[in-house]
Design an enzyme around this catalytic site. Sequence first.
Site, PDB file in Angstrom:
ATOM      1  N   SER A 176       0.830  -1.200   0.000  1.00  0.00           N
ATOM      2  CA  SER A 176       0.000   0.000   0.000  1.00  0.00           C
ATOM      3  C   SER A 176       0.864   1.249   0.000  1.00  0.00           C
ATOM      4  O   SER A 176       2.020   1.224   0.456  1.00  0.00           O
ATOM      5  CB  SER A 176      -0.900   0.009   1.243  1.00  0.00           C
ATOM      6  OG  SER A 176      -1.504   1.269   1.450  1.00  0.00           O
ATOM      7  N   TYR A 189      -2.317  -0.901  10.237  1.00  0.00           N
ATOM      8  CA  TYR A 189      -2.393  -1.268   8.818  1.00  0.00           C
ATOM      9  C   TYR A 189      -1.127  -0.842   8.086  1.00  0.00           C
ATOM     10  O   TYR A 189      -0.523  -1.630   7.339  1.00  0.00           O
ATOM     11  CB  TYR A 189      -3.629  -0.611   8.205  1.00  0.00           C
ATOM     12  CG  TYR A 189      -3.816  -0.830   6.724  1.00  0.00           C
ATOM     13  CD1 TYR A 189      -4.436  -1.980   6.244  1.00  0.00           C
ATOM     14  CD2 TYR A 189      -3.415   0.142   5.804  1.00  0.00           C
ATOM     15  CE1 TYR A 189      -4.633  -2.162   4.878  1.00  0.00           C
ATOM     16  CE2 TYR A 189      -3.608  -0.044   4.446  1.00  0.00           C
ATOM     17  CZ  TYR A 189      -4.220  -1.193   3.982  1.00  0.00           C
ATOM     18  OH  TYR A 189      -4.409  -1.374   2.633  1.00  0.00           O
TER      19      TYR A 189
END
Length: 284
Positions: A176, A189
Amino acid sequence: MNDKQTPPPQHQEEPGSEEQMHPQPEFISEHYRSGGKLQGKVAVVTGADSGIGRAVVVHYAREGAKVALLYLDSHEDARKTEDEIRKAGGEVITLAGDVADEGFCRKVVEEVTGKWGRIDVLVNNAGEQHPQEKLEDITADQWQQTFRTNIFGMFLLTKAALPHIPEGGAIINTTSITAYKGNPVLIDYSATKGAIVSFTRALAMNLSSRGIRVNGVAPGPIWTPLIPSTFSAEQVSEFGGNTPMGRPGQPAELAPAYVYLACSDSSYMSGQVLHINGGTVLNG
């Protein structure tokens, strides 16, 4: 969703459903032209019921691959994705379970190799996120759960699959943009996505002598069920607006990168991450 549009306000309960999103994500572009780049290959894709995973498996099927569709429990979305694979003329196995469960990972490999004999492409895409305004609001249970799904599951499935991935095989990990620039409300995350980058680089070096390539894709803001199911309606209405392109990306805009990394076009690429994020320039 047009080129300069952010989504209207909306919210769903986790894990979210693609069928309830407005507008629904685009999982394949009308401009995409397949060329048999994965003809006869066997691909295993996690988190494949919706979002990025749906786009990847449909593209793989259109390129000639046999696909194992892995997902947790969004059965309606998974059935829709399975239908799209069959419409594309693809063969598919659909398996529901938790990639953080080592027994499930072994079962997946047994079923796929029992039916098709090998695994040519492994896409580790499953992930979850739980926004929290402050570090103190992240419980130990949440921290462990995010790591279990996002990186432990990746390790467990890769370990189970590796004995069946031949020379010329490819492993693709979804990381990401948050691995590179962080996110103030996605601390756990972001940490898992940073771990995925390091896992990708180290595994690529480890497997180079076996002729197996390992690469990653680092999406920016992409319109998937993860967004309305984890952010407020107001946050959703602003999602992707801060990118240079001024909008969120569609899963269909990522999937061709997964095709490239899976096929022989990328034969001289390993240990790398492709950044598909609407124009944000990152170091690393």
